[in-house]
Motif scaffolding. Structure first.
Motif, PDB file in Angstrom:
ATOM      1  N   SER A  54       0.810  -1.213   0.000  1.00  0.00           N
ATOM      2  CA  SER A  54       0.000   0.000   0.000  1.00  0.00           C
ATOM      3  C   SER A  54       0.847   1.268   0.000  1.00  0.00           C
ATOM      4  O   SER A  54       1.969   1.296   0.510  1.00  0.00           O
ATOM      5  CB  SER A  54      -0.921   0.015   1.229  1.00  0.00           C
ATOM      6  N   THR A  55       0.254   2.325  -0.557  1.00  0.00           N
ATOM      7  CA  THR A  55       0.918   3.635  -0.577  1.00  0.00           C
ATOM      8  C   THR A  55       0.345   4.565   0.493  1.00  0.00           C
ATOM      9  O   THR A  55       0.540   5.771   0.423  1.00  0.00           O
ATOM     10  CB  THR A  55       0.741   4.291  -1.958  1.00  0.00           C
ATOM     11  N   PHE A  56      -0.345   4.002   1.491  1.00  0.00           N
ATOM     12  CA  PHE A  56      -1.051   4.862   2.449  1.00  0.00           C
ATOM     13  C   PHE A  56      -0.108   5.685   3.314  1.00  0.00           C
ATOM     14  O   PHE A  56      -0.524   6.699   3.874  1.00  0.00           O
ATOM     15  CB  PHE A  56      -1.992   4.033   3.325  1.00  0.00           C
ATOM     16  N   VAL A  57       1.159   5.284   3.447  1.00  0.00           N
ATOM     17  CA  VAL A  57       2.110   6.062   4.242  1.00  0.00           C
ATOM     18  C   VAL A  57       2.671   7.234   3.436  1.00  0.00           C
ATOM     19  O   VAL A  57       2.663   8.378   3.893  1.00  0.00           O
ATOM     20  CB  VAL A  57       3.257   5.163   4.748  1.00  0.00           C
ATOM     21  N   ALA A  58       3.149   6.950   2.232  1.00  0.00           N
ATOM     22  CA  ALA A  58       3.796   7.988   1.428  1.00  0.00           C
ATOM     23  C   ALA A  58       2.797   8.839   0.649  1.00  0.00           C
ATOM     24  O   ALA A  58       3.081  10.002   0.347  1.00  0.00           O
ATOM     25  CB  ALA A  58       4.795   7.349   0.458  1.00  0.00           C
ATOM     26  N   HIS A  59       1.645   8.277   0.314  1.00  0.00           N
ATOM     27  CA  HIS A  59       0.672   8.991  -0.519  1.00  0.00           C
ATOM     28  C   HIS A  59      -0.743   8.868   0.060  1.00  0.00           C
ATOM     29  O   HIS A  59      -1.656   8.379  -0.621  1.00  0.00           O
ATOM     30  CB  HIS A  59       0.708   8.442  -1.944  1.00  0.00           C
ATOM     31  N   VAL A 332       9.275   9.911  -5.582  1.00  0.00           N
ATOM     32  CA  VAL A 332       8.655   9.303  -6.755  1.00  0.00           C
ATOM     33  C   VAL A 332       8.746   7.780  -6.735  1.00  0.00           C
ATOM     34  O   VAL A 332       7.728   7.080  -6.798  1.00  0.00           O
ATOM     35  CB  VAL A 332       9.286   9.843  -8.055  1.00  0.00           C
ATOM     36  N   LEU A 333       9.946   7.243  -6.637  1.00  0.00           N
ATOM     37  CA  LEU A 333      10.122   5.805  -6.795  1.00  0.00           C
ATOM     38  C   LEU A 333       9.644   5.005  -5.588  1.00  0.00           C
ATOM     39  O   LEU A 333       9.027   3.941  -5.739  1.00  0.00           O
ATOM     40  CB  LEU A 333      11.591   5.490  -7.083  1.00  0.00           C
ATOM     41  N   ASP A 334       9.917   5.491  -4.383  1.00  0.00           N
ATOM     42  CA  ASP A 334       9.534   4.748  -3.175  1.00  0.00           C
ATOM     43  C   ASP A 334       8.072   5.026  -2.841  1.00  0.00           C
ATOM     44  O   ASP A 334       7.745   5.750  -1.902  1.00  0.00           O
ATOM     45  CB  ASP A 334      10.452   5.142  -2.017  1.00  0.00           C
ATOM     46  N   GLN A 335       7.178   4.419  -3.596  1.00  0.00           N
ATOM     47  CA  GLN A 335       5.750   4.683  -3.453  1.00  0.00           C
ATOM     48  C   GLN A 335       5.198   4.176  -2.119  1.00  0.00           C
ATOM     49  O   GLN A 335       4.260   4.743  -1.577  1.00  0.00           O
ATOM     50  CB  GLN A 335       4.996   4.025  -4.608  1.00  0.00           C
ATOM     51  N   THR A 336       5.743   3.094  -1.592  1.00  0.00           N
ATOM     52  CA  THR A 336       5.234   2.534  -0.338  1.00  0.00           C
ATOM     53  C   THR A 336       5.851   3.182   0.893  1.00  0.00           C
ATOM     54  O   THR A 336       5.385   2.946   2.009  1.00  0.00           O
ATOM     55  CB  THR A 336       5.484   1.016  -0.279  1.00  0.00           C
ATOM     56  N   GLY A 337       6.911   3.971   0.715  1.00  0.00           N
ATOM     57  CA  GLY A 337       7.505   4.685   1.831  1.00  0.00           C
ATOM     58  C   GLY A 337       8.329   3.844   2.781  1.00  0.00           C
ATOM     59  O   GLY A 337       8.562   4.251   3.924  1.00  0.00           O
ATOM     60  N   ASP A 338       8.811   2.662   2.324  1.00  0.00           N
ATOM     61  CA  ASP A 338       9.592   1.806   3.218  1.00  0.00           C
ATOM     62  C   ASP A 338      11.095   2.015   3.092  1.00  0.00           C
ATOM     63  O   ASP A 338      11.885   1.328   3.740  1.00  0.00           O
ATOM     64  CB  ASP A 338       9.258   0.337   2.976  1.00  0.00           C
ATOM     65  N   GLY A 339      11.509   2.970   2.253  1.00  0.00           N
ATOM     66  CA  GLY A 339      12.926   3.274   2.114  1.00  0.00           C
ATOM     67  C   GLY A 339      13.641   2.479   1.042  1.00  0.00           C
ATOM     68  O   GLY A 339      14.854   2.654   0.857  1.00  0.00           O
ATOM     69  N   ASP A 345       6.419  -0.955  -5.434  1.00  0.00           N
ATOM     70  CA  ASP A 345       6.468   0.480  -5.722  1.00  0.00           C
ATOM     71  C   ASP A 345       6.064   0.765  -7.165  1.00  0.00           C
ATOM     72  O   ASP A 345       5.265   1.665  -7.434  1.00  0.00           O
ATOM     73  CB  ASP A 345       7.874   1.020  -5.450  1.00  0.00           C
ATOM     74  N   LEU A 346       6.620   0.000  -8.095  1.00  0.00           N
ATOM     75  CA  LEU A 346       6.264   0.220  -9.492  1.00  0.00           C
ATOM     76  C   LEU A 346       4.840  -0.263  -9.775  1.00  0.00           C
ATOM     77  O   LEU A 346       4.147   0.305 -10.628  1.00  0.00           O
ATOM     78  CB  LEU A 346       7.269  -0.487 -10.405  1.00  0.00           C
ATOM     79  N   ALA A 347       4.400  -1.311  -9.064  1.00  0.00           N
ATOM     80  CA  ALA A 347       3.013  -1.754  -9.214  1.00  0.00           C
ATOM     81  C   ALA A 347       2.055  -0.655  -8.766  1.00  0.00           C
ATOM     82  O   ALA A 347       0.974  -0.483  -9.348  1.00  0.00           O
ATOM     83  CB  ALA A 347       2.777  -3.029  -8.405  1.00  0.00           C
ATOM     84  N   ALA A 348       2.430   0.098  -7.727  1.00  0.00           N
ATOM     85  CA  ALA A 348       1.596   1.212  -7.271  1.00  0.00           C
ATOM     86  C   ALA A 348       1.499   2.294  -8.340  1.00  0.00           C
ATOM     87  O   ALA A 348       0.439   2.912  -8.521  1.00  0.00           O
ATOM     88  CB  ALA A 348       2.156   1.799  -5.981  1.00  0.00           C
ATOM     89  N   MET A 349       2.604   2.542  -9.055  1.00  0.00           N
ATOM     90  CA  MET A 349       2.558   3.488 -10.166  1.00  0.00           C
ATOM     91  C   MET A 349       1.589   3.001 -11.236  1.00  0.00           C
ATOM     92  O   MET A 349       0.783   3.773 -11.775  1.00  0.00           O
ATOM     93  CB  MET A 349       3.949   3.662 -10.772  1.00  0.00           C
ATOM     94  N   ALA A 350       1.683   1.703 -11.562  1.00  0.00           N
ATOM     95  CA  ALA A 350       0.793   1.133 -12.573  1.00  0.00           C
ATOM     96  C   ALA A 350      -0.660   1.263 -12.143  1.00  0.00           C
ATOM     97  O   ALA A 350      -1.534   1.602 -12.954  1.00  0.00           O
ATOM     98  CB  ALA A 350       1.156  -0.329 -12.825  1.00  0.00           C
ATOM     99  N   ARG A 351      -0.955   1.002 -10.860  1.00  0.00           N
ATOM    100  CA  ARG A 351      -2.328   1.118 -10.360  1.00  0.00           C
ATOM    101  C   ARG A 351      -2.862   2.533 -10.530  1.00  0.00           C
ATOM    102  O   ARG A 351      -4.015   2.740 -10.911  1.00  0.00           O
ATOM    103  CB  ARG A 351      -2.406   0.722  -8.881  1.00  0.00           C
TER     104      ARG A 351
END
Length: 479
Positions: A54-59, A332-339, A345-351
């Motif tokens: 999930s991207t709920f932390v970073a986005h 940009v790249l670290d979509q999930t915010g885990d460092g 992360d790239l799957a989140a971009m695709a979503r």
């Protein structure tokens, strides 16, 4: 096609006239959604899926906007829109599977897991009314429960994954609460997300003001959420029980409930969520209004810094300015915010792209496959220690050589997905579908359209990560 009343005058299950429709724009529902999310995160399978994907932390604001949009589609009156959204959600969930830190498998398509998600939404809606001193009548609860059962059925889940009656639901809910755990996702939401919530896009230019407000609101929101959780979960997870917290929670629900008496149209949940996710460069009139208010507040920022102990933070880089590889990696790249950078992360971009363009098969799969090929290319080039993921240091050390064949192919596939009419150019409507803003005339060719070559060039320039992009930053970088 729209949902019609086919039950002899009974209220519809979806759309205007349904019980859920009455609650959708209720401001108390914002607190109820947060509570439901925490209950979901405490489920071992859901918690593991959230941490991994999930991207709920970073986005968080982007996630909030997408959640409201999905609920609006699923509970709206149009059957065709609901069916299309259900198929999209099922494709999304089918891609989310794995194992947690204790090697226990999780699968977002598990029908019992999906039933728990719906159960938390229903129970938290009932709880919000109870906390605000207006408990639902039995008939209203039964009607609302039937609608949530219909929501689960619309996703294609068979009957039986939720108890058939409201009377049987409450023992089921109590049993499920006893199976919840003190998961990493629960802790992140309560003790990281609230305290470090990034500013929404329209307020990114006010880091000190945002930090000052968050320093007060974050702990309060956390205390309200904890106080509203079932007592057995609070005890088992070791969550703090602050004196007066339950009274604070009830007061918060009651105060937010008063906003229901504002004139019709003043409180629109989806509009507010969209506003928070809106880019400062958007041509939407609301964005310009907020930007003007933001500029006024910004002029008072020096005074705020003088009276608060919070250190000043650097302003967002202006368009055209440079940025470091580490900043591009983080924003940009670290979509999930885990460092780290890895496939989720790239799957989140695709979503995000698939959601904005409302893609269906096979275009959606083609885009996912293109992102997956780019991930393999990045992994092969940058994963120097062989741990299966890429750190910010590994990325920064090799940034200049990232434009490989897979990335170029991804740019082509993204262009094809955006070019809805297939005429080999992107017009103003297609541009807005992807970027949610007006057509950038400086990007157009002599014919006044955005050509494939220009699109690919701009996308590759953006992924080089050295300069901000007015188009792509709102798509991938903003919270």
């Amino acid at each position: 096609m729209t949902t019609t009343d086919s039950h002899g005058g009974e209220p519809p299950l979806f759309g205007p006239g349904s019980q859920f429709d009455e609650f959708f724009n209720d401001p108390r529902w914002a607190l109820a959604i947060v509570r439901a999310t925490v209950l979901e995160a405490a489920h071992p399978q859901i918690g593991a899926a959230l941490v991994d994907n999930s991207t709920f932390v970073a986005h968080p604001w982007r996630r909030l906007h997408n959640t409201f949009l999905s609920l609006q589609r699923m509970f709206g009156a149009d059957d065709a829109v609901r069916e299309r959204e259900a198929k999209r959600l099922n494709r999304l969930h089918a891609r989310l599977s794995g194992a947690d830190a204790r090697d226990r498998p999780y699968d977002a398509m598990d029908p019992h897991v999906r039933a728990w998600v719906v159960a938390t939404l229903f129970e938290s809606t009932v709880a919000m009314c109870r906390f605000s001193g207006q408990p639902l009548e039995q008939t209203t609860m039964e009607r609302l429960y039937t609608e949530f059962q219909a929501y689960l059925a619309a996703l294609g889940d068979q009957a039986g994954h939720l108890p058939p009656t409201l009377q049987e639901f409450w023992p089921y809910f109590d049993r499920m609460v006893e199976e919840l755990e003190d998961t990493e996702a629960l802790r992140i939401i309560l003790y990281k997300l609230f305290d470090h919530l990034p500013a929404p896009a329209l307020l990114e230019g006010l880091p000190t003001v945002w930090a000052a407000g968050r320093a007060v609101a974050g702990p309060v929101l956390g205390a309200i959420t904890v106080a509203s959780l079932p007592e057995s979960l609070r005890r088992r997870a070791g969550l703090p029980d602050f004196p007066g917290a339950r009274t604070l929670a009830q007061s918060a629900y009651l105060a937010m409930g008063l906003a229901r008496f504002l004139p019709d149209g003043w409180i629109q949940a989806d509009v507010l969520a969209g506003l928070l996710a809106m880019s400062p460069d958007s041509d939407d009139p609301r964005a310009r209004t907020v930007a003007a208010v933001r500029d006024g507040i910004k002029r008072a920022g020096a005074l705020v810094r003088l009276i608060t102990p919070i250190p000043a933070q650097p302003e967002t880089a202006a368009p055209g300015g440079g940025r470091s590889a580490e900043e591009f990696f983080r924003t940009v790249l670290d979509q999930t915010g885990d460092g780290y950078l890895d496939w989720p992360d790239l799957a989140a971009m695709a979503r995000e792209v698939c959601g904005r363009l409302d893609l269906e098969e096979p275009a959606e799969t083609m885009l996912y496959n293109a992102f997956a090929a780019w991930w393999k290319e990045l992994q092969g080039a940058l994963d120097s220690d062989g741990d299966g993921r890429i750190s910010a240091e590994e990325y920064a050390a090799a940034t200049p050589g990232l434009a490989g064949p897979a990335l170029i192919k991804l740019a082509d596939v993204l262009f094809d997905a955006t070019d809805a009419d297939g005429n080999q150019s992107i017009d103003a409507d297609e541009y807005r579908a992807l970027f949610r803003t007006c057509f950038q005339r400086d990007m157009t060719d002599a014919a006044g359209t955005y050509s494939r070559s220009a699109f690919v060039k701009d996308f590759l320039s953006f992924t080089a990560g050295r300069r901000p992009s007015r188009a792509y930053d709102p798509l991938f970088a903003q919270a």
